[in-house]
Design an enzyme around this catalytic site. Structure first.
Site, mmCIF file in Angstrom:
data_model
loop_
_atom_site.group_PDB
_atom_site.id
_atom_site.type_symbol
_atom_site.label_atom_id
_atom_site.label_comp_id
_atom_site.label_asym_id
_atom_site.label_seq_id
_atom_site.Cartn_x
_atom_site.Cartn_y
_atom_site.Cartn_z
ATOM 1 N N GLU A 168 1.066 -1.418 0.162
ATOM 2 C CA GLU A 168 -0.545 0.188 -0.033
ATOM 3 C C GLU A 168 0.712 1.225 -0.188
ATOM 4 O O GLU A 168 1.648 1.874 0.874
ATOM 5 C CB GLU A 168 -0.784 -0.026 0.828
ATOM 6 C CG GLU A 168 -2.101 0.860 1.209
ATOM 7 C CD GLU A 168 -1.340 2.602 1.911
ATOM 8 O OE1 GLU A 168 -0.809 3.297 1.232
ATOM 9 O OE2 GLU A 168 -2.105 1.688 3.029
ATOM 10 N N GLU A 205 3.808 13.515 -4.576
ATOM 11 C CA GLU A 205 2.740 13.057 -3.101
ATOM 12 C C GLU A 205 3.782 13.828 -1.639
ATOM 13 O O GLU A 205 4.791 14.079 -1.452
ATOM 14 C CB GLU A 205 2.740 11.758 -2.454
ATOM 15 C CG GLU A 205 2.382 11.877 -1.457
ATOM 16 C CD GLU A 205 1.906 10.580 -0.883
ATOM 17 O OE1 GLU A 205 1.551 9.687 -0.476
ATOM 18 O OE2 GLU A 205 2.961 9.417 -1.010
#
Length: 472
Positions: free
Chosen positions: A245, A379
């Site tokens: 993830e 990000e």
């Protein structure tokens, strides 16, 4: 100052093979609050050997035995819940109210979810004359980050325990206190020695060691996409299972039929939650061009209303970033955004007024952003929102999907059926329409460079199971 220099191996707290102390910092005060040891491959080998030996018996336990153990762990967690909230608040800077209501709740939520799934999970099924059996994959290496520490620990450990696996946990060295507390809970709940082991250490040593180790059957990793690629490459030689993830740059599509005041205000709040340190945070707000300047003004007002405060104080404020390195990264990306022509409408460079100590940042909103800018591609992992205009629904979907990531997406609309239709066109593992919550039983994970596999609930069991066909 807390002494956390021992590792939990084979049911005991043991000293590392060689001393290599590392200070754990409170990101709000920049003071040392604990000391951990950085483990070596020798420490890791000792933990893997314990897990491998324990697997022989633990993998053969009954569903009822594992339910009883998980119920005992849940009871211990409930009894020590406030300790967990305080540990998380101190180690990574989450305000105590948020640590109590959201961060610590994740541990409880994932344990309950795993128990619910375990009670009815179909470990066996008949397929003609074949018995299909799902059985524990083996010894698992679990590598977890600092941003939602007990969330990522519990959503890996709970399904591993439920399915009969044994494991070695390498928590983040930035936020190890919650992991050590959880190991105490495992011990108190009575799990057999060697089932759960904890070794602290650096990613290139312990993390890579888990990925490379021939006696590790599966690795579950949560963290950056860059580190995830390194884990996958290290695991390739032994052909072990890898579940990941990873990062996200999630879009928040405000459709032209949405209530702009409500949609923008809550979109800002979602982005700023946990000081923006969430992989699924909606950091790209896509707004119809006819409503763009109105939305920018609303976002500026909403961001200005976000208060920054100390983690130990009760309230709905946000806290500091987790570390000096994270502070420097966020400042660097804000600076690049300004140089590339983005317009600061709230926040910007530097610390909030009144803060000289601690890794505090200003809640920031950028307008005049296009999807090719660095601030729209990378990000940030801080309280930074970018606002991008679009002409029509088709362009909004194109912009939303134009990212290497695919973890989550958000849609805000006055027409839920329209939201459902658009959701099916978004390349993301999770879509939230009009703020709908994501329950602990729902699958969590993403497309593209946001990872592979799914966690949470019964979907989280699958990476910890092998499928065997027995004929005759």
């Amino acid at each position: 100052m807390k002494d956390c220099r021992q590792f939990y191996i084979n049911g005991q707290w043991v000293a590392p093979q060689s001393a290599d102390d590392l200070a754990v910092e409170n990101p709000a005060t920049e003071q040392t609050i604990a000391v951990i040891s950085q483990g070596t491959r020798d420490d890791l080998n000792r933990a893997v050997a314990a897990a491998k030996k324990a697997f022989q018996e633990y993998s053969q336990t009954t569903r009822e035995q594992r339910i009883a153990l998980l119920e005992a762990l849940l009871a211990v967690y409930e009894a020590r819940y406030e300790e967990m909230a305080c540990a998380i608040s101190m180690e990574m800077g989450a305000p105590i109210s948020f640590a109590r209501s959201d961060q610590a709740d994740c541990g409880r939520g994932h344990l309950k979810s795993a128990l619910r799934a375990l009670r009815d999970y179909p470990f066996e099924q008949s397929l003609g004359k074949t018995l299909v059996v799902r059985e524990a994959i083996g010894v698992c290496g679990l590598i977890t980050p600092w941003n939602w520490p007990i969330n990522q620990i519990a959503c890996k450990v709970a399904p591993a325990l439920a399915t009969g696996c044994t494991m070695i946990l390498k928590p983040s060295e930035i936020a190890p206190l919650s992991a050590h507390l959880f190991a105490e809970m495992i011990h108190e709940a009575g799990f057999p020695p060697g089932v759960f082991n904890l070794v602290d250490g650096a990613g290139p040593v312990i993390g890579q060691g888990l990925a490379e180790h021939p006696d590790i059957d599966m690795v579950s990793f949560t963290g950056s996409t860059r580190a995830g690629v390194a884990v996958a490459k290290a695991a390739a030689d032994s052909v072990k299972g890898v579940a990941q993830e990873l990062g996200g740059k999630s879009p928040n599509l405000l459709l032209d039929d949405a209530d702009m005041e409500q949609a923008v205000t809550r979109g800002v709040a979602w982005c700023m939650e946990n000081t923006g340190q969430s992989c699924n945070a909606p950091t790209r707000m896509l707004v119809p061009e006819q409503h763009y300047e109105q939305a920018v003004a609303i976002a500026a007002k909403a961001a200005a209303a976000v208060t920054v405060g100390l983690p130990h104080e009760e309230g709905s404020h946000i806290g500091p970033l987790s570390s000096r390195a994270q502070f420097d990264k966020v400042q660097h990306l804000i600076e690049i955004a300004i140089k590339e022509g983005a317009r600061v409408v709230a926040g910007g460079l530097g610390k909030p007024e009144g803060f000289t100590t601690g890794h505090f940042v200003r809640p920031t909103v950028f307008a005049d952003v296009n999807n090719r800018m660095t601030i729209a591609r990378e990000e940030v992992f801080g309280p930074v929102l970018v606002m991008i205009p679009y002409r029509d629904e088709a362009e909004a979907i194109d912009i939303a999907n134009d990212t290497p990531y695919g973890l989550a997406a958000y849609i805000q609309t006055g027409d839920p059926q329209r939201g459902q239709r658009i959701a099916r066109r978004l390349r993301a593992g999770m879509v939230r329409i009009n703020g709908a919550s994501h329950g602990y039983n729902a699958p969590f994970g993403g497309y593209k460079q946001s990872g592979n596999g799914r966690e949470w609930g019964e979907y989280g069991f699958e990476d910890y199971l092998e499928i065997k066909a027995i004929n005759g």
